[in-house]
Design a protein around this motif. Structure first.
Motif, PDB file in Angstrom:
ATOM      1  N   CYS A 144       0.832  -1.214   0.000  1.00  0.00           N
ATOM      2  CA  CYS A 144       0.000   0.000   0.000  1.00  0.00           C
ATOM      3  C   CYS A 144       0.863   1.260   0.000  1.00  0.00           C
ATOM      4  O   CYS A 144       0.512   2.278  -0.601  1.00  0.00           O
ATOM      5  CB  CYS A 144      -0.917   0.014   1.227  1.00  0.00           C
ATOM      6  N   PHE A 145       1.992   1.201   0.672  1.00  0.00           N
ATOM      7  CA  PHE A 145       2.881   2.367   0.796  1.00  0.00           C
ATOM      8  C   PHE A 145       3.328   2.865  -0.580  1.00  0.00           C
ATOM      9  O   PHE A 145       3.313   4.061  -0.852  1.00  0.00           O
ATOM     10  CB  PHE A 145       4.097   1.983   1.649  1.00  0.00           C
ATOM     11  N   ASP A 146       3.751   1.919  -1.440  1.00  0.00           N
ATOM     12  CA  ASP A 146       4.275   2.338  -2.741  1.00  0.00           C
ATOM     13  C   ASP A 146       3.279   2.149  -3.892  1.00  0.00           C
ATOM     14  O   ASP A 146       3.654   2.268  -5.061  1.00  0.00           O
ATOM     15  CB  ASP A 146       5.578   1.597  -3.052  1.00  0.00           C
ATOM     16  N   GLY A 147       2.018   1.829  -3.556  1.00  0.00           N
ATOM     17  CA  GLY A 147       0.975   1.822  -4.587  1.00  0.00           C
ATOM     18  C   GLY A 147       0.968   0.621  -5.506  1.00  0.00           C
ATOM     19  O   GLY A 147       0.595   0.752  -6.680  1.00  0.00           O
ATOM     20  N   HIS A 148       1.355  -0.548  -5.011  1.00  0.00           N
ATOM     21  CA  HIS A 148       1.363  -1.752  -5.852  1.00  0.00           C
ATOM     22  C   HIS A 148      -0.001  -2.449  -5.769  1.00  0.00           C
ATOM     23  O   HIS A 148      -0.198  -3.382  -4.978  1.00  0.00           O
ATOM     24  CB  HIS A 148       2.491  -2.692  -5.410  1.00  0.00           C
ATOM     25  N   LEU A 149      -0.941  -1.975  -6.575  1.00  0.00           N
ATOM     26  CA  LEU A 149      -2.339  -2.425  -6.483  1.00  0.00           C
ATOM     27  C   LEU A 149      -2.499  -3.926  -6.693  1.00  0.00           C
ATOM     28  O   LEU A 149      -3.221  -4.593  -5.938  1.00  0.00           O
ATOM     29  CB  LEU A 149      -3.206  -1.657  -7.492  1.00  0.00           C
ATOM     30  N   GLU A 150      -1.843  -4.485  -7.730  1.00  0.00           N
ATOM     31  CA  GLU A 150      -2.014  -5.917  -8.022  1.00  0.00           C
ATOM     32  C   GLU A 150      -1.501  -6.789  -6.878  1.00  0.00           C
ATOM     33  O   GLU A 150      -2.083  -7.828  -6.561  1.00  0.00           O
ATOM     34  CB  GLU A 150      -1.301  -6.276  -9.338  1.00  0.00           C
ATOM     35  N   ILE A 151      -0.421  -6.345  -6.256  1.00  0.00           N
ATOM     36  CA  ILE A 151       0.107  -7.088  -5.101  1.00  0.00           C
ATOM     37  C   ILE A 151      -0.869  -6.987  -3.923  1.00  0.00           C
ATOM     38  O   ILE A 151      -1.115  -7.970  -3.224  1.00  0.00           O
ATOM     39  CB  ILE A 151       1.511  -6.584  -4.713  1.00  0.00           C
ATOM     40  N   VAL A 152      -1.425  -5.784  -3.731  1.00  0.00           N
ATOM     41  CA  VAL A 152      -2.419  -5.591  -2.667  1.00  0.00           C
ATOM     42  C   VAL A 152      -3.566  -6.574  -2.845  1.00  0.00           C
ATOM     43  O   VAL A 152      -3.968  -7.284  -1.909  1.00  0.00           O
ATOM     44  CB  VAL A 152      -2.937  -4.134  -2.654  1.00  0.00           C
ATOM     45  N   LYS A 153      -4.098  -6.653  -4.067  1.00  0.00           N
ATOM     46  CA  LYS A 153      -5.231  -7.552  -4.342  1.00  0.00           C
ATOM     47  C   LYS A 153      -4.836  -9.015  -4.115  1.00  0.00           C
ATOM     48  O   LYS A 153      -5.589  -9.787  -3.510  1.00  0.00           O
ATOM     49  CB  LYS A 153      -5.706  -7.364  -5.789  1.00  0.00           C
ATOM     50  N   TYR A 154      -3.660  -9.392  -4.596  1.00  0.00           N
ATOM     51  CA  TYR A 154      -3.214 -10.787  -4.482  1.00  0.00           C
ATOM     52  C   TYR A 154      -3.060 -11.182  -3.009  1.00  0.00           C
ATOM     53  O   TYR A 154      -3.475 -12.269  -2.597  1.00  0.00           O
ATOM     54  CB  TYR A 154      -1.900 -10.983  -5.236  1.00  0.00           C
ATOM     55  N   LEU A 155      -2.463 -10.283  -2.211  1.00  0.00           N
ATOM     56  CA  LEU A 155      -2.259 -10.582  -0.793  1.00  0.00           C
ATOM     57  C   LEU A 155      -3.596 -10.725  -0.063  1.00  0.00           C
ATOM     58  O   LEU A 155      -3.776 -11.616   0.773  1.00  0.00           O
ATOM     59  CB  LEU A 155      -1.404  -9.489  -0.138  1.00  0.00           C
ATOM     60  N   VAL A 156      -4.536  -9.821  -0.382  1.00  0.00           N
ATOM     61  CA  VAL A 156      -5.864  -9.886   0.254  1.00  0.00           C
ATOM     62  C   VAL A 156      -6.563 -11.199  -0.119  1.00  0.00           C
ATOM     63  O   VAL A 156      -7.170 -11.868   0.726  1.00  0.00           O
ATOM     64  CB  VAL A 156      -6.718  -8.661  -0.140  1.00  0.00           C
ATOM     65  N   GLN A 157      -6.456 -11.586  -1.408  1.00  0.00           N
ATOM     66  CA  GLN A 157      -7.077 -12.838  -1.860  1.00  0.00           C
ATOM     67  C   GLN A 157      -6.492 -14.061  -1.153  1.00  0.00           C
ATOM     68  O   GLN A 157      -7.138 -15.103  -1.062  1.00  0.00           O
ATOM     69  CB  GLN A 157      -6.891 -12.986  -3.374  1.00  0.00           C
ATOM     70  N   HIS A 158      -5.272 -13.906  -0.645  1.00  0.00           N
ATOM     71  CA  HIS A 158      -4.620 -15.035   0.039  1.00  0.00           C
ATOM     72  C   HIS A 158      -4.555 -14.833   1.559  1.00  0.00           C
ATOM     73  O   HIS A 158      -3.663 -15.353   2.232  1.00  0.00           O
ATOM     74  CB  HIS A 158      -3.224 -15.269  -0.551  1.00  0.00           C
TER      75      HIS A 158
END
Length: 597
Positions: free
Chosen positions: A92-106
C-alpha cells in the motif's frame, strides 16, 4: 549454512526478493531449502528496515511474481517487520495495487497496523493512492480508526493534500475527529499549506464550525508567511478570517488575548481589519503576527509551534541579527522543556543548534556576514543562560531514566545531551581564558559547572562528565565544532569543582586511560589530570595502564613520571608483579589500593 548467513544484515533470499531476482529466489527456496520466513535488514528510500521477511521485501519492492512464488511455498501472508509492518501495508505504501489484491485474496488482514497504529488505509491515503484507497474501502476498511497519536485516514490525506481521497473518505462516513494535539483534518491541511483542502472543507458548515473556519484561515495565512513566503496570500486569508469573525451578521468572535512576549518583540495580534493593510509595509511585524497566531491556535505542545519559532530565529541569524535569533530560540527551548518529555529529540536539536550558533559567533567574530553585517562578540551571559537549561535537562533526564527498569534504560539520549552540555561548558572556559567575563560571571560559571558535576551522571559505558571531556569520541560533529576534545581547559574546571580524576567506567578506564587512547594523547590533558590527583599507574579491566595504552608516544615525552609516582604505588606494583599474597595480611583499607595497580 550459506543461505542462512547474513551480509549487511540480509540473507541471500531477502536480497533476491528485495531486488526482484525471481530465478535466484526460486533456486534458493527449491534447491537450497532456504528458510522462507528468515528476516533481514533492507534499505528502502535511504531507510533501513529491520526484521523484514522475504515476502515483505518483495511486496514493498513491487515484485508480484516473487510474491506469488513465496506464497505458493507457504510464506505467512501476515508476517511483520520489527515495527509490525505487514507485506500488505508495504504494498500500500508504494501503490502496488495488483500485489495488494493478491495478498488480500490469500488472507492478508487489512486492519493490522504498525507499531504507530497506522493502518493500510491510512498509509494509502497519506501516499495519495486513490485506487488502493477505493479497493480497501470496498473491503470495509475501518475509516475512522485512530493511530497511537490519534490521527485518522482523514488527517493523513488532508496532510498530504489529496482532495479526491478526502472526498471519498467523507462519502464513506469519515468524521472530523481530533488527534492527540487537538488537530482536526482541517487544521492539518492548514498547517501543511494545502489551500484547496481548506477551501473545500470550510464550505461545509455541517463538517466545521464557524470558529474552526476562522482558525483554519488564520493558520493557513501563517503558513503562507513562514513556509511559502507569500505575504499577499497571507493578508488575503487573514482578511477573510476577519470577515468571518466580525462582519458576517452573527455575534462577533473576538480574538483570545495573549500575553506580550519579548521574543516576539512584544507584538499584539491585530484585531482591526483596517490595520491589516499596514502590515505590508512592515514584513518583520507580519512574521511576528504569524508566530503569535500559530501559538494561539496550535498551542505550545504542537511541534510546529516551536519549529517555526526556531526557523524564524535561524533566518534572523542568517541576516546577522543574532540577538533576535537567541531570544526566539530561548523562547522555543523554554516551550519545549515545559511541554515535552525530558531528553526529547526536539530539545536535543535546540540545544545543539545553540552550540553551533555560539561556536560560529566565537570563531567568526568581527567578520562580515553575507548581508554585510559584522558578527558581534558572543555574550558569555547568553551562553550561561542556555548552559543552565542544558544542565536542567541532564538532571531531569537522568531522574527519568533512574525510574526505569535496567532492561528498558537506553543511555543514548542522555549521553548526547551531556556531550552538548559539555561543549557549552567548553565555550564558557574559552571565554574565561580570554578574560571576556567578569569575576562575578566567572563565579556563576563555576557554580553552574559544579551543579553539573554534583549530579554524578554516568552515561553510556559508565562514563562521567570528566571521562567525556578527556575522550576524542565525545567531540560533536557539526559545521562549527564547539571545541576540540580532549579539552584541558574543560577538564581543569571540572576537576576544580570536584570531579573525581580516578573514577572508572564499565571497562575500568579512568579519564587518564581515555586521554591515552586519544591518539595522540595531549600532554596538557594528561598533566591536568595528574596535577589533580589522577593515578598514573592504575590498571583497567584489561590490565592496561596509561603508559601501555599510548600508541606512537612515550610516557616520558608527555609527563615526568617520577613526579607523579608515589612510593606506595611502587610498592603496590611490586606486590602485583611478583604475585605476593597480601589479602588478610595488609590492613583491609589497603587491599583495594593494591588491587588497582
Amino acid at each position: 549454512m550459506l543461505v542462512a548467513a547474513k551480509t549487511s544484515g540480509a540473507t541471500p533470499l531477502v536480497i533476491a526478493c528485495r531486488n526482484g531476482h525471481y530465478e535466484v529466489a526460486e533456486y534458493l527456496i527449491e534447491k537450497c531449502s532456504a528458510d522462507i520466513e528468515q528476516p533481514g535488514s533492507v534499505m528502502f528510500d535511504g531507510e533501513t528496515i529491520e526484521g523484514a521477511p522475504p515476502l515483505w521485501c518483495a511486496a514493498a519492492a513491487g515484485h508480484l511474481d516473487i510474491v506469488k512464488l513465496l506464497i505458493s511455498h507457504g510464506a505467512k501472508v501476515n508476517s511483520t517487520t520489527r515495527t509490525n509492518s505487514t507485506p500488505l501495508r508495504a504494498a500500500c505504501f508504494d501503490g502496488h495495487l495488483e500485489i495488494v489484491k493478491y495478498l488480500v485474496q490469500h488472507g492478508a488482514d487489512i486492519e493490522v497496523a504498525n507499531r504507530h497504529g497506522h493502518t493500510c488505509l491510512m498509509i494509502a491515503c497519506y501516499k495519495g493512492h486513490l485506487t488502493i484507497t477505493k479497493y480497501l474501502l470496498r473491503l470495509k476498511a475501518s475509516v475512522n480508526r485512530k493511530s497511537v497519536k490519534g490521527n485518522t485516514a482523514l488527517h493523513d490525506c488532508a496532510e498530504s493534500g489529496s482532495l479526491e481521497i478526502l472526498k471519498l473518505l467523507l462519502e464513506h462516513g469519515a468524521t472530523m475527529d481530533v488527534d492527540s494535539y487537538g488537530m482536526t483534518p482541517l487544521l492539518a491541511a492548514a498547517v501543511t499549506g494545502h489551500n484547496h483542502i481548506v477551501d473545500y472543507l470550510i464550505k461545509h458548515s455541517n463538517l466545521v464550525s464557524r470558529k474552526e473556519r476562522i482558525d483554519a484561515l488564520e493558520l493557513l495565512g501563517a503558513t503562507c508567511v513562514d513556509k511559502k513566503r507569500d505575504m499577499i496570500s497571507a493578508l488575503y486569508l487573514w482578511k477573510r478570517a476577519m470577515v468571518e469573525r466580525y462582519t458576517q451578521g452573527e455575534t462577533p468572535i473576538p480574538k483570545q488575548r495573549t500575553k506580550k512576549v519579548a521574543a516576539y518583540d512584544y507584538v499584539v495580534e491585530i484585531s482591526d481589519p483596517d490595520a491589516l493593510d499596514d502590515l505590508m509595509a512592515d514584513p518583520d511585524e507580519m512574521r511576528m503576527q504569524a508566530l503569535v497566531m500559530r501559538e494561539r491556535i496550535l498551542g505550545p505542545a504542537h511541534p510546529d509551534t516551536s519549529y517555526y519559532i526556531r526557523y524564524r530565529g535561524a533566518v534572523y541569524a542568517d541576516a546577522g541579527k543574532f540577538n533576535r535569533c537567541i531570544e526566539l530560540w530561548n523562547y522555543a527551548l523554554d516551550m519545549q522543556q515545559s511541554m515535552l518529555d525530558s531528553l526529547n529529540p526536539m530539545i536535543q536539536s535546540s540545544l545543539f543548534s545553540f552550540t553551533e550558533l555560539f561556536s560560529f559567533m566565537m570563531g567568526e567574530e568581527g567578520k562580515q556576514t553575507s548581508r554585510g553585517r559584522l558578527i558581534p562578540p558572543v555574550d558569555v551571559v547568553e551562553i550561561l543562560r542556555v548552559f543552565n537549561k542544558a544542565v536542567r535537562e541532564v538532571k531531569l533526564g537522568n531522574e527519568m531514566l533512574e525510574k526505569m527498569p535496567n532492561v528498558e534504560r537506553d543511555m543514548t539520549y542522555l549521553t548526547r545531551v551531556l556531550v552538548i552540555t559539555l561543549h557549552m561548558a567548553c565555550l564558557l572556559t574559552r571565554l574565561m581564558e580570554h578574560n571576556k567575563s567578569t569575576n562575578e560571571v566567572n563565579k556563576e560559571i563555576h557554580r553552574a559547572i559544579y551543579n553539573l558535576v554534583k549530579l554524578s551522571i554516568k552515561t553510556r559505558n559508565g562514563r562521567t562528565a570528566l571521562h567525556l571531556a578527556c575522550c576524542r569520541e565525545a567531540a560533536l560533529l557539526g559545521r562549527y565544532p564547539a571545541c576540540q576534545f580532549p579539552s584541558p581547559h574543560l577538564a581543569e574546571i571540572l576537576l576544580e569543582v570536584g570531579a573525581d580524576p580516578n573514577s572508572k567506567d564499565d571497562e575500568g578506564n579512568t579519564p587518564l586511560h581515555l586521554a591515552a587512547m586519544a591518539k595522540p594523547c595531549p600532554a596538557s590533558v594528561a598533566q591536568t589530570l595528574l596535577n589533580h590527583g589522577a593515578h598514573i599507574d592504575l590498571v583497567n579491566n584489561s590490565g592496561e595502564t596509561f603508559a601501555t595504552l599510548l600508541k606512537g608516544q612515550q610516557v616520558h615525552e608527555l609527563v615526568n613520571t617520577t613526579k607523579y609516582t608515589k612510593l606506595s604505588c611502587a610498592a603496590a606494583r611490586v606486590i602485583q608483579q611478583f604475585k605476593i599474597p597480601y589479602k588478610g595480611i595488609v590492613p583491609a583499607a589497603l587491599e583495594p589500593f593494591i588491587a588497582c595497580h
